[in-house]
Design a protein around this motif. Structure first.
Motif, PDB file in Angstrom:
ATOM      1  N   GLY A 123      -9.028  14.264  -9.226  1.00  0.00           N
ATOM      2  CA  GLY A 123      -8.352  15.014  -8.169  1.00  0.00           C
ATOM      3  C   GLY A 123      -7.168  14.279  -7.567  1.00  0.00           C
ATOM      4  N   PHE A 124      -7.089  12.960  -7.794  1.00  0.00           N
ATOM      5  CA  PHE A 124      -5.968  12.185  -7.282  1.00  0.00           C
ATOM      6  C   PHE A 124      -4.862  12.122  -8.320  1.00  0.00           C
ATOM      7  CE2 PHE A 124      -9.481  10.089  -4.831  1.00  0.00           C
ATOM      8  CZ  PHE A 124      -9.110  10.624  -3.611  1.00  0.00           C
ATOM      9  N   LYS A 125      -3.642  11.964  -7.847  1.00  0.00           N
ATOM     10  CA  LYS A 125      -2.462  11.979  -8.708  1.00  0.00           C
ATOM     11  C   LYS A 125      -2.515  10.879  -9.776  1.00  0.00           C
ATOM     12  CE  LYS A 125       2.562  11.760  -8.281  1.00  0.00           C
ATOM     13  NZ  LYS A 125       3.668  11.583  -7.329  1.00  0.00           N
ATOM     14  N   GLU A 126      -2.891   9.664  -9.365  1.00  0.00           N
ATOM     15  CA  GLU A 126      -2.931   8.531 -10.299  1.00  0.00           C
ATOM     16  C   GLU A 126      -4.336   8.284 -10.856  1.00  0.00           C
ATOM     17  OE1 GLU A 126      -1.394   5.315  -8.010  1.00  0.00           O
ATOM     18  OE2 GLU A 126       0.625   6.147  -7.965  1.00  0.00           O
ATOM     19  N   GLY A 127      -5.288   9.096 -10.510  1.00  0.00           N
ATOM     20  CA  GLY A 127      -6.659   8.903 -10.968  1.00  0.00           C
ATOM     21  C   GLY A 127      -7.504   8.122  -9.985  1.00  0.00           C
ATOM     22  N   THR A 128      -6.871   7.215  -9.247  1.00  0.00           N
ATOM     23  CA  THR A 128      -7.569   6.464  -8.204  1.00  0.00           C
ATOM     24  C   THR A 128      -6.691   6.414  -6.965  1.00  0.00           C
ATOM     25  OG1 THR A 128      -6.643   4.309  -8.786  1.00  0.00           O
ATOM     26  CG2 THR A 128      -8.685   4.950  -9.891  1.00  0.00           C
ATOM     27  N   GLN A 129      -7.319   6.194  -5.826  1.00  0.00           N
ATOM     28  CA  GLN A 129      -6.564   6.009  -4.595  1.00  0.00           C
ATOM     29  C   GLN A 129      -7.280   4.977  -3.743  1.00  0.00           C
ATOM     30  OE1 GLN A 129      -5.177   9.595  -2.830  1.00  0.00           O
ATOM     31  NE2 GLN A 129      -4.274   8.554  -1.089  1.00  0.00           N
ATOM     32  N   LEU A 130      -6.486   4.131  -3.102  1.00  0.00           N
ATOM     33  CA  LEU A 130      -6.984   3.051  -2.269  1.00  0.00           C
ATOM     34  C   LEU A 130      -6.885   3.447  -0.803  1.00  0.00           C
ATOM     35  CD1 LEU A 130      -7.863   0.019  -2.726  1.00  0.00           C
ATOM     36  CD2 LEU A 130      -5.548  -0.561  -2.068  1.00  0.00           C
ATOM     37  N   PHE A 131      -7.940   3.170  -0.038  1.00  0.00           N
ATOM     38  CA  PHE A 131      -7.981   3.507   1.374  1.00  0.00           C
ATOM     39  C   PHE A 131      -8.418   2.277   2.161  1.00  0.00           C
ATOM     40  CE2 PHE A 131      -9.131   7.291  -1.051  1.00  0.00           C
ATOM     41  CZ  PHE A 131      -8.209   8.206  -0.585  1.00  0.00           C
ATOM     42  N   ILE A 132      -7.631   1.890   3.163  1.00  0.00           N
ATOM     43  CA  ILE A 132      -7.989   0.781   4.039  1.00  0.00           C
ATOM     44  C   ILE A 132      -8.838   1.349   5.171  1.00  0.00           C
ATOM     45  CG2 ILE A 132      -7.122  -1.013   5.582  1.00  0.00           C
ATOM     46  CD1 ILE A 132      -4.543  -1.015   3.921  1.00  0.00           C
ATOM     47  N   MET A 133      -9.974   0.702   5.423  1.00  0.00           N
ATOM     48  CA  MET A 133     -10.881   1.179   6.465  1.00  0.00           C
ATOM     49  C   MET A 133     -11.424  -0.007   7.247  1.00  0.00           C
ATOM     50  SD  MET A 133     -13.051   3.984   4.289  1.00  0.00           S
ATOM     51  CE  MET A 133     -13.676   4.932   5.642  1.00  0.00           C
ATOM     52  N   THR A 134     -11.808   0.253   8.487  1.00  0.00           N
ATOM     53  CA  THR A 134     -12.490  -0.780   9.255  1.00  0.00           C
ATOM     54  C   THR A 134     -13.897  -0.945   8.692  1.00  0.00           C
ATOM     55  OG1 THR A 134     -13.336   0.786  10.883  1.00  0.00           O
ATOM     56  CG2 THR A 134     -11.191  -0.235  11.351  1.00  0.00           C
TER      57      THR A 134
END
Length: 147
Positions: A103-114
């Motif tokens: 579902g993501f454009k590049e196949g993976t997506q990175l998310f910064i979280m606390t």
């Protein structure tokens, strides 16, 4: 019942650019305020623009509803609804998570979280019966993408 949201920020370079521009607007407002000794309409308008962008920048979150993971992003075009069964892998790092899904454009997506949001999000994802993804704890995962 109130729906639980898990706040996130984009990968490091995008977050730095966004927040630098946002705080640049704040400093411009403060400079305009110093130019006059009384309240000044233009500096107040610029300060209002800063608060708008600060609120919009904090309006990125995940929400788990029914059989979907809703990724609420800054722009309406980038908002995604991903079925939990379509998520292939979730890598959990010290300060971020990486979700792999077609579902993501590049196949993976990175998310910064606390840490608190990350732990609550992973716990909530593990409770979902439709999630077939593997959740990997990866201490080597950094908050910036390496190409």
């Amino acid at each position: 019942m109130k729906k639980k949201v898990y706040h996130w920020q984009p990968e490091l370079s995008t977050a730095i650019i966004y927040w630098s521009c946002t705080f640049g607007i704040l400093f411009l407002s403060l400079i305009l305020t110093l130019e006059h000794t009384r309240p000044y309409l233009i500096s107040n308008i610029v300060l209002g623009i800063f608060f708008f962008f600060a609120l919009v920048g904090c309006n990125r979150y995940f929400m788990i509803e029914d059989e979907q993971l809703i990724v609420h992003a800054l722009l309406p075009i980038r908002r995604k609804k991903i079925t939990l069964s379509a998520i292939e892998m979730i890598r959990v790092g010290p300060k971020c998570i990486e979700i792999s899904s077609p579902g993501f454009k590049e196949g993976t997506q990175l998310f910064i979280m606390t840490k608190k949001n990350k732990v609550a999000f992973i716990k909530s994802m593990k409770q979902q019966s439709l999630l077939s993804a593997t959740i990997i704890d990866d201490p080597q995962l950094t908050i910036s993408k390496h190409y």
